[in-house]
Design an enzyme around this catalytic site. Structure first.
Site, mmCIF file in Angstrom:
data_model
loop_
_atom_site.group_PDB
_atom_site.id
_atom_site.type_symbol
_atom_site.label_atom_id
_atom_site.label_comp_id
_atom_site.label_asym_id
_atom_site.label_seq_id
_atom_site.Cartn_x
_atom_site.Cartn_y
_atom_site.Cartn_z
ATOM 1 N N HIS A 54 -19.575 13.346 -14.757
ATOM 2 C CA HIS A 54 -18.552 13.858 -13.842
ATOM 3 C C HIS A 54 -17.922 15.150 -14.364
ATOM 4 O O HIS A 54 -16.989 15.121 -15.154
ATOM 5 C CB HIS A 54 -17.475 12.767 -13.675
ATOM 6 C CG HIS A 54 -16.458 13.044 -12.617
ATOM 7 N ND1 HIS A 54 -15.727 12.048 -12.022
ATOM 8 C CD2 HIS A 54 -16.024 14.188 -12.048
ATOM 9 C CE1 HIS A 54 -14.899 12.555 -11.144
ATOM 10 N NE2 HIS A 54 -15.048 13.868 -11.146
ATOM 11 N N HIS A 56 -16.840 19.425 -13.075
ATOM 12 C CA HIS A 56 -16.696 20.429 -12.000
ATOM 13 C C HIS A 56 -16.863 21.803 -12.637
ATOM 14 O O HIS A 56 -15.928 22.317 -13.242
ATOM 15 C CB HIS A 56 -15.302 20.362 -11.375
ATOM 16 C CG HIS A 56 -14.948 19.031 -10.776
ATOM 17 N ND1 HIS A 56 -15.048 18.775 -9.433
ATOM 18 C CD2 HIS A 56 -14.482 17.893 -11.339
ATOM 19 C CE1 HIS A 56 -14.657 17.524 -9.190
ATOM 20 N NE2 HIS A 56 -14.302 16.971 -10.335
ATOM 21 N N ARG A 58 -17.717 24.562 -10.930
ATOM 22 C CA ARG A 58 -17.187 25.577 -10.001
ATOM 23 C C ARG A 58 -18.178 26.648 -9.579
ATOM 24 O O ARG A 58 -17.764 27.662 -8.996
ATOM 25 C CB ARG A 58 -15.972 26.302 -10.618
ATOM 26 C CG ARG A 58 -14.904 25.428 -11.234
ATOM 27 C CD ARG A 58 -14.239 24.559 -10.211
ATOM 28 N NE ARG A 58 -12.993 23.963 -10.747
ATOM 29 C CZ ARG A 58 -12.432 22.887 -10.230
ATOM 30 N NH1 ARG A 58 -12.972 22.265 -9.198
ATOM 31 N NH2 ARG A 58 -11.309 22.418 -10.738
ATOM 32 N N ASN A 88 -17.626 19.610 -4.918
ATOM 33 C CA ASN A 88 -16.470 20.226 -4.233
ATOM 34 C C ASN A 88 -16.355 21.699 -4.600
ATOM 35 O O ASN A 88 -15.297 22.186 -4.980
ATOM 36 C CB ASN A 88 -15.170 19.465 -4.542
ATOM 37 C CG ASN A 88 -14.798 19.443 -6.008
ATOM 38 O OD1 ASN A 88 -15.678 19.517 -6.868
ATOM 39 N ND2 ASN A 88 -13.515 19.352 -6.314
ATOM 40 N N LYS A 136 -21.133 11.930 -3.925
ATOM 41 C CA LYS A 136 -19.703 11.769 -4.198
ATOM 42 C C LYS A 136 -18.973 11.518 -2.883
ATOM 43 O O LYS A 136 -19.197 12.214 -1.898
ATOM 44 C CB LYS A 136 -19.162 13.049 -4.855
ATOM 45 C CG LYS A 136 -17.679 13.004 -5.213
ATOM 46 C CD LYS A 136 -17.409 12.015 -6.341
ATOM 47 C CE LYS A 136 -15.939 11.997 -6.769
ATOM 48 N NZ LYS A 136 -15.496 13.152 -7.525
ATOM 49 N N HIS A 169 -14.317 8.791 -5.383
ATOM 50 C CA HIS A 169 -12.969 9.198 -5.778
ATOM 51 C C HIS A 169 -12.061 8.311 -4.946
ATOM 52 O O HIS A 169 -11.874 8.538 -3.748
ATOM 53 C CB HIS A 169 -12.717 10.676 -5.475
ATOM 54 C CG HIS A 169 -11.325 11.114 -5.815
ATOM 55 N ND1 HIS A 169 -11.053 12.113 -6.713
ATOM 56 C CD2 HIS A 169 -10.117 10.670 -5.394
ATOM 57 C CE1 HIS A 169 -9.737 12.257 -6.826
ATOM 58 N NE2 HIS A 169 -9.147 11.397 -6.030
ATOM 59 N N HIS A 217 -12.800 7.640 -12.498
ATOM 60 C CA HIS A 217 -11.431 7.838 -13.029
ATOM 61 C C HIS A 217 -10.407 6.779 -12.608
ATOM 62 O O HIS A 217 -9.365 7.093 -12.030
ATOM 63 C CB HIS A 217 -10.908 9.252 -12.773
ATOM 64 C CG HIS A 217 -11.094 9.834 -11.395
ATOM 65 N ND1 HIS A 217 -10.770 9.164 -10.245
ATOM 66 C CD2 HIS A 217 -11.544 11.055 -11.009
ATOM 67 C CE1 HIS A 217 -11.027 9.945 -9.215
ATOM 68 N NE2 HIS A 217 -11.495 11.095 -9.652
ATOM 69 N N ASP A 277 -14.434 14.232 -16.127
ATOM 70 C CA ASP A 277 -13.834 14.856 -14.944
ATOM 71 C C ASP A 277 -13.322 16.262 -15.273
ATOM 72 O O ASP A 277 -12.234 16.664 -14.865
ATOM 73 C CB ASP A 277 -12.698 13.986 -14.362
ATOM 74 C CG ASP A 277 -12.304 14.432 -12.952
ATOM 75 O OD1 ASP A 277 -12.991 15.293 -12.382
ATOM 76 O OD2 ASP A 277 -11.296 13.913 -12.438
ATOM 77 N N HIS A 281 -9.026 25.162 -13.988
ATOM 78 C CA HIS A 281 -8.386 26.094 -13.053
ATOM 79 C C HIS A 281 -7.959 27.318 -13.845
ATOM 80 O O HIS A 281 -7.807 27.247 -15.065
ATOM 81 C CB HIS A 281 -7.158 25.445 -12.399
ATOM 82 C CG HIS A 281 -7.513 24.305 -11.498
ATOM 83 N ND1 HIS A 281 -8.116 24.485 -10.270
ATOM 84 C CD2 HIS A 281 -7.385 22.961 -11.652
ATOM 85 C CE1 HIS A 281 -8.325 23.311 -9.704
ATOM 86 N NE2 HIS A 281 -7.899 22.363 -10.519
HETATM 87 O O1 DOR Z 1 -7.554 16.594 -10.591
HETATM 88 C C1 DOR Z 1 -8.596 16.731 -9.987
HETATM 89 N N1 DOR Z 1 -9.254 17.913 -9.974
HETATM 90 N N2 DOR Z 1 -9.104 15.704 -9.303
HETATM 91 C C2 DOR Z 1 -10.137 15.853 -8.463
HETATM 92 O O2 DOR Z 1 -10.513 14.910 -7.821
HETATM 93 C C3 DOR Z 1 -10.788 17.153 -8.273
HETATM 94 C C4 DOR Z 1 -10.575 18.000 -9.447
HETATM 95 C C5 DOR Z 1 -10.897 19.432 -9.163
HETATM 96 O O3 DOR Z 1 -11.997 19.699 -8.670
HETATM 97 O O4 DOR Z 1 -10.079 20.295 -9.453
HETATM 98 ZN ZN ZN Z 2 -13.568 15.031 -10.387
#
Ligand code: DOR
Ligand code: ZN
Length: 409
Positions: A54, A56, A58, A88, A136, A169, A217, A277, A281
């Site tokens: 899991h 991300h 980006r 996502n 997902k 999720h 999670h 996870d 950002h």
């Molecule tokens: O805190 C999170 N950030 N939870 C999520 O489900 C998505 C993830 C994100 O992609 O930023």
């Molecule tokens: Zn996630």
């Protein structure tokens, strides 16, 4: 003649044994006391490298946050040689075309092996790429997705019949709406996305009766027949800690009591998988708490944090190994996670005396700010992926040799 022979103390059949491991085409083809060929000596204890189910990364779409190179480099520094990337992206990965476009972009950037998820939005079962490594399901709103409020039974049947893992999720969309409001700190954030919303979502997921499901999670040990996954942040952090926006995540950090119960349950063997996870950002998204985006990085610190718990005797080696390494590989039927003939030669050497404090500016994510700054961790000294040394003496020497898992079988 092997392509390569590694010699050292390998975790084999449950104990560390002095062995020589012969590798051909990246695959373990010989496990012997002595192989009479030139060999590379590995120091310390050698364990299979990890799989993170899991992350991300980006890419494409938000490469100011992370990209597939920085994400996969972070992974291997933390002893992880296979990652599964979430759908996502800014352009959702919820149909064939989006999936294959993403694959072509990221495959040229990967330093470690990877799989990709598609997103199930409730009705798109028939246009999800059949190649997907996993699916997902966002049951409620979170970064770049509105969640799934209605779904068709037919579409659920389609995804179930694909025979690949379906990861939930589990925060229920209407429950989140009901509780929504302002949150100026971590404790308020937990109250606007309460545990009740997880419970409702898990109940709905259970009722879908999928052949293979994962609840990702979990912040508490809810009842489910599916595989139970937890993260290092819900295991080690709580809303009373002074973490500010860097502790903001979905589902939220909970009370100290709930957190301590979660780690006690991990120790008891309740949970099957630990995933990071990893959700970076940019710094600007992590300033004012109320308007900050949710997500915590962790692909590089997942295994090192857990190794520190093992060294402190707070977690058994066996539970660490199963939740971080073996079970995640088995979920996706990877030939990884165990040192055995026919598996890929993916392993790492770990010096258990090399405990250090995490300094987040030394992490390799594009946005390394981490709530685990200052936490104890043990990073692997060498990492080998498919027989190639990619980390040596805690330095990166690998190149973009990551492969899509479909091409590994
Ligand atoms: O805190 C999170 N950030 N939870 C999520 O489900 C998505 C993830 C994100 O992609 O930023
Ligand atoms: Zn996630």
């Amino acid at each position: 003649m092997y392509d390569r022979v590694f010699s050292g103390k390998f975790l084999f059949h449950g104990s560390f044994q002095d062995l020589d491991i012969g590798v051909e085409n990246g695959i373990i083809t010989g496990i012997k006391k002595h192989i009479n060929e030139e060999k590379k000596i590995l120091k310390n204890g050698i364990i299979p490298a990890g799989t993170d189910t899991h992350v991300h990364f980006r890419d494409p779409g938000e490469t100011d946050k992370e990209d597939f190179s920085t994400g996969t480099i972070s992974a291997i520094f933390g002893g992880t040689t296979t990652v599964f990337d979430m759908p996502n992206n800014r352009r959702k990965i919820d149909n064939y075309a989006a999936y294959s476009d993403k694959l072509e972009i990221v495959r040229r950037k990967a330093f470690c092996d990877f799989g990709l998820y598609s997103m199930f939005t409730g009705t798109n079962g028939d246009i999800i790429s059949k190649e997907s490594s996993g699916i997902k399901v966002y049951m409620g709103e979170t970064t770049n997705t509105g969640g799934m409020n209605n779904y068709s039974e037919d579409a659920v049947r389609t995804i179930s019949e694909m025979g690949i893992p379906v990861v939930f999720h589990a925060e229920d969309g209407s429950c989140l709406k009901k509780h929504g409001g302002r949150a100026r700190n971590l404790k308020e954030y937990s109250s606007i996305r309460p545990m009740e919303c997880e419970e409702i979502a898990i109940e709905r997921a259970n009722n879908m009766k999928l052949s293979r499901g994962v609840i990702t999670h979990m912040t508490h040990d809810y009842g489910t027949p599916y595989i139970k996954e937890v993260t290092p942040h819900h295991l080690l952090l709580n809303y009373d800690m002074p973490l500010g926006p860097y502790g903001k995540v979905n589902p939220p950090l909970r009370s100290r009591e709930t957190q301590e119960d979660l780690i006690a349950k991990l120790v008891n063997g309740t949970f099957n998988i630990i995933s990071s996870d990893h959700a970076p950002h940019v710094q600007n998204d992590k300033t004012d708490f109320e308007y900050s985006k949710a997500g915590i990085i962790g692909v590089e610190t997942r295994i090192p944090l857990m190794l520190a718990l093992v060294q402190k005797k707070l977690l058994s080696f066996d539970t660490f190994y199963k939740t971080c390494i073996l079970n995640p590989a088995q979920l996706f039927n990877l030939r990884k996670g165990e040192i055995k003939i026919g598996n890929y030669a993916d392993f790492m050497s770990v010096d258990f005396s090399s405990m250090e404090k995490i300094n987040d500016y030394r992490l390799h994510s594009k946005n390394p700010g981490s709530p685990f700054n200052g936490f104890d961790a043990i990073f692997p000294s060498d990492v080998i992926m498919r027989g190639e040394t990619v980390i040596e003496g805690k330095e990166l020497i690998g190149d973009k040799m990551g492969k899509y898992i479909r091409e590994l079988k």
